[in-house]
Motif scaffolding. Structure first.
Motif, mmCIF file in Angstrom:
data_model
loop_
_atom_site.group_PDB
_atom_site.id
_atom_site.type_symbol
_atom_site.label_atom_id
_atom_site.label_comp_id
_atom_site.label_asym_id
_atom_site.label_seq_id
_atom_site.Cartn_x
_atom_site.Cartn_y
_atom_site.Cartn_z
ATOM 1 N N UNK A 261 -27.471 -2.546 -8.581
ATOM 2 C CA UNK A 261 -27.742 -2.819 -9.843
ATOM 3 C C UNK A 261 -26.671 -2.530 -10.783
ATOM 4 N N UNK A 262 -26.522 -3.159 -11.741
ATOM 5 C CA UNK A 262 -25.448 -2.765 -12.920
ATOM 6 C C UNK A 262 -26.553 -2.342 -13.999
ATOM 7 N N UNK A 263 -26.362 -1.582 -14.918
ATOM 8 C CA UNK A 263 -26.975 -1.252 -16.281
ATOM 9 C C UNK A 263 -25.928 -1.867 -17.224
ATOM 10 N N UNK A 264 -26.210 -2.818 -17.547
ATOM 11 C CA UNK A 264 -25.602 -3.674 -18.620
ATOM 12 C C UNK A 264 -25.512 -2.914 -19.945
ATOM 13 N N UNK A 265 -26.561 -2.190 -20.326
ATOM 14 C CA UNK A 265 -26.521 -1.738 -21.613
ATOM 15 C C UNK A 265 -27.877 -0.674 -21.630
ATOM 16 N N UNK A 266 -27.463 0.479 -22.593
ATOM 17 C CA UNK A 266 -28.813 1.398 -22.461
ATOM 18 C C UNK A 266 -28.520 1.871 -23.960
ATOM 19 N N UNK A 267 -29.772 2.240 -24.276
ATOM 20 C CA UNK A 267 -29.825 2.911 -25.657
ATOM 21 C C UNK A 267 -31.155 3.742 -25.762
ATOM 22 N N UNK A 268 -30.988 4.987 -26.527
ATOM 23 C CA UNK A 268 -32.110 5.655 -26.788
ATOM 24 C C UNK A 268 -32.758 4.982 -28.232
ATOM 25 N N UNK A 269 -33.304 4.543 -28.030
ATOM 26 C CA UNK A 269 -34.208 3.759 -29.529
ATOM 27 C C UNK A 269 -35.263 5.119 -29.725
ATOM 28 N N UNK A 270 -35.961 4.946 -31.140
ATOM 29 C CA UNK A 270 -36.702 5.906 -31.449
ATOM 30 C C UNK A 270 -38.004 6.032 -30.717
ATOM 31 N N UNK A 271 -38.419 5.115 -30.332
ATOM 32 C CA UNK A 271 -39.686 5.054 -29.331
ATOM 33 C C UNK A 271 -39.627 4.829 -27.920
ATOM 34 N N UNK A 272 -38.184 4.573 -27.377
ATOM 35 C CA UNK A 272 -38.219 4.579 -26.188
ATOM 36 C C UNK A 272 -36.858 4.529 -25.726
ATOM 37 N N UNK A 273 -36.413 4.714 -24.470
ATOM 38 C CA UNK A 273 -35.088 4.646 -23.876
ATOM 39 C C UNK A 273 -35.218 3.352 -23.196
ATOM 40 N N UNK A 274 -33.946 2.712 -23.265
ATOM 41 C CA UNK A 274 -33.951 1.247 -22.933
ATOM 42 C C UNK A 274 -32.788 0.935 -21.891
ATOM 43 N N UNK A 275 -33.265 0.535 -21.008
ATOM 44 C CA UNK A 275 -32.034 0.018 -19.924
ATOM 45 C C UNK A 275 -32.289 -1.464 -19.747
ATOM 46 N N UNK A 276 -30.917 -1.907 -19.811
ATOM 47 C CA UNK A 276 -31.105 -3.471 -19.544
ATOM 48 C C UNK A 276 -30.170 -3.524 -18.042
ATOM 49 N N UNK A 277 -30.875 -4.242 -17.199
ATOM 50 C CA UNK A 277 -30.490 -4.175 -15.606
ATOM 51 C C UNK A 277 -30.138 -5.410 -15.227
ATOM 52 N N UNK A 278 -29.085 -5.506 -14.613
ATOM 53 C CA UNK A 278 -28.846 -6.772 -13.603
ATOM 54 C C UNK A 278 -29.189 -6.149 -12.128
ATOM 55 N N UNK A 279 -29.974 -6.939 -11.591
ATOM 56 C CA UNK A 279 -30.517 -6.512 -9.970
ATOM 57 C C UNK A 279 -29.241 -7.193 -9.172
ATOM 58 N N UNK A 280 -28.776 -6.540 -8.378
ATOM 59 C CA UNK A 280 -27.671 -7.207 -7.728
ATOM 60 C C UNK A 280 -27.945 -7.706 -6.051
#
Ligand code: UD2
Ligand code: MN
Length: 283
Positions: A261-280
């Motif tokens: 996979x690639x993690x396209x984007x990730x961010x620590x929001x206030x209520x959750x940690x977010x990973x946007x993931x492309x499965x390869x």
């Protein structure tokens, strides 16, 4: 007394372990399913949560460090409802935790199980979580005695769901919400990555656990109660039975050690940690 004084100092300094049974549990709880803007929920937990939707009890040292891994795509109505119910629920349990939303990019069929593997790996890069709760975004716990911790054996948590008449549909079920320690998850090589679309991936995990000599533990039905938020039924994967039957040949080769996979984007929001993931992996 001297020990009383030591106790007081330890408590004040925050070195005292949290009690085995959290003291302020209510038992059955009300869930709130009215939708609310994310900003309003964020304000409510502004001074309580750490960035990324992480929490550490102030009153004592938590016994468990728990990563809540949520597979996600296009369920935007559910997300704020999930978050606004889960945060106060977990805080009351005096758990150190983080909520991780693992979102799959468009283009391929949804792969819940592979997203769990990614969530496990990526969350572990950020902190030494020792317990993982794999959680559908649409399930809300109805009793706070249902502790989000990891016992000696893997725990299936969503035992009694409203849409199933608050009964376990079948005895080997492991879908919905489940908890595994880091070492249990490693021991079974995580989830299979071969289940694209709806169904089967949870039963394959159940097979993996059995094969590795674990058994599934559960809280009783009066405690492990959940409601499921409304959604349309996803199209079932026609190959799910075939995949499941072939699963045992692939426990060693298909899982945590083969997820691409690639993690396209990730961010620590206030209520959750977010990973946007492309499965390869190929579908
Ligand atoms: C059941 C299982 C679930 C999973 C699934 C088969 C229970 C209570 N739940 O749920 O754990 O095994 O069957 O794959 O046994 N999701 C998205 N976007 C999508 C599709 C799924 O975000 O387009 C996520 C979301 O977190 C959702 C979860 O995957 O809650 C499970 O999918 P579902 O809710 O469509 O499936 P369901 O309710 O039949
Ligand atoms: Mn569902």
């Amino acid at each position: 007394t001297k020990s009383g004084l030591i106790d007081m100092v330890m408590t004040t300094l925050g070195f005292k372990m949290c009690p085995l049974v959290p003291p302020n549990l209510d038992g059955p709880i009300e869930v709130n399913t009215t939708s609310e803007q994310m900003e309003i929920i964020e304000q409510r937990y502004q001074n309580i949560l750490l960035p990324g939707g992480w929490y550490r009890p102030k009153e004592c040292r938590a016994r468990d460090r728990v990563a809540i891994i949520v597979p996600f795509r296009d369920r935007y109505a559910h997300l704020p409802i999930f978050l606004k119910n889960l945060h106060p629920f977990l805080m009351k349990q005096q758990i150190e935790y983080g909520i991780f939303i693992v979102e799959q990019t468009n283009g391929k069929l949804f792969n819940r199980a592979a997203l769990m593997n990614v969530g496990f790996l990526e969350a572990s890069k950020l902190f030494a979580w020792d317990c993982f709760v794999f959680h559908d975004v649409d399930l809300l716990p109805l009793d706070d005695r249902n502790l989000y911790t990891c016992p000696d054996q893997p725990r299936h948590m969503s035992v009694a769901i409203d849409i199933f008449g608050y009964k376990l549909p079948y005895s080997s079920i492991f879908g919905g919400v489940s908890a595994m320690t880091k070492s249990q998850f490693n021991a079974v090589n995580g989830f299979s990555n071969s289940f694209w679309g709806w169904g089967g991936e949870d039963d394959d995990m159940s097979n993996r656990l059995k094969h590795a000599g674990f058994h599934i533990s559960r809280y009783p039905v009066n405690i492990a109660r959940y409601m499921m938020l409304n959604h349309q039924k996803e199209k079932a994967n026609p190959k799910r039975y075939e995949n499941l039957a072939n699963g045992s040949k692939k426990f060693r080769t298909d899982g945590l050690n083969s997820v691409k996979y690639d993690v396209y984007s990730s961010k620590k929001y206030k209520l959750f940690t977010w990973f946007l993931v492309e499965l390869k992996m190929p579908e």
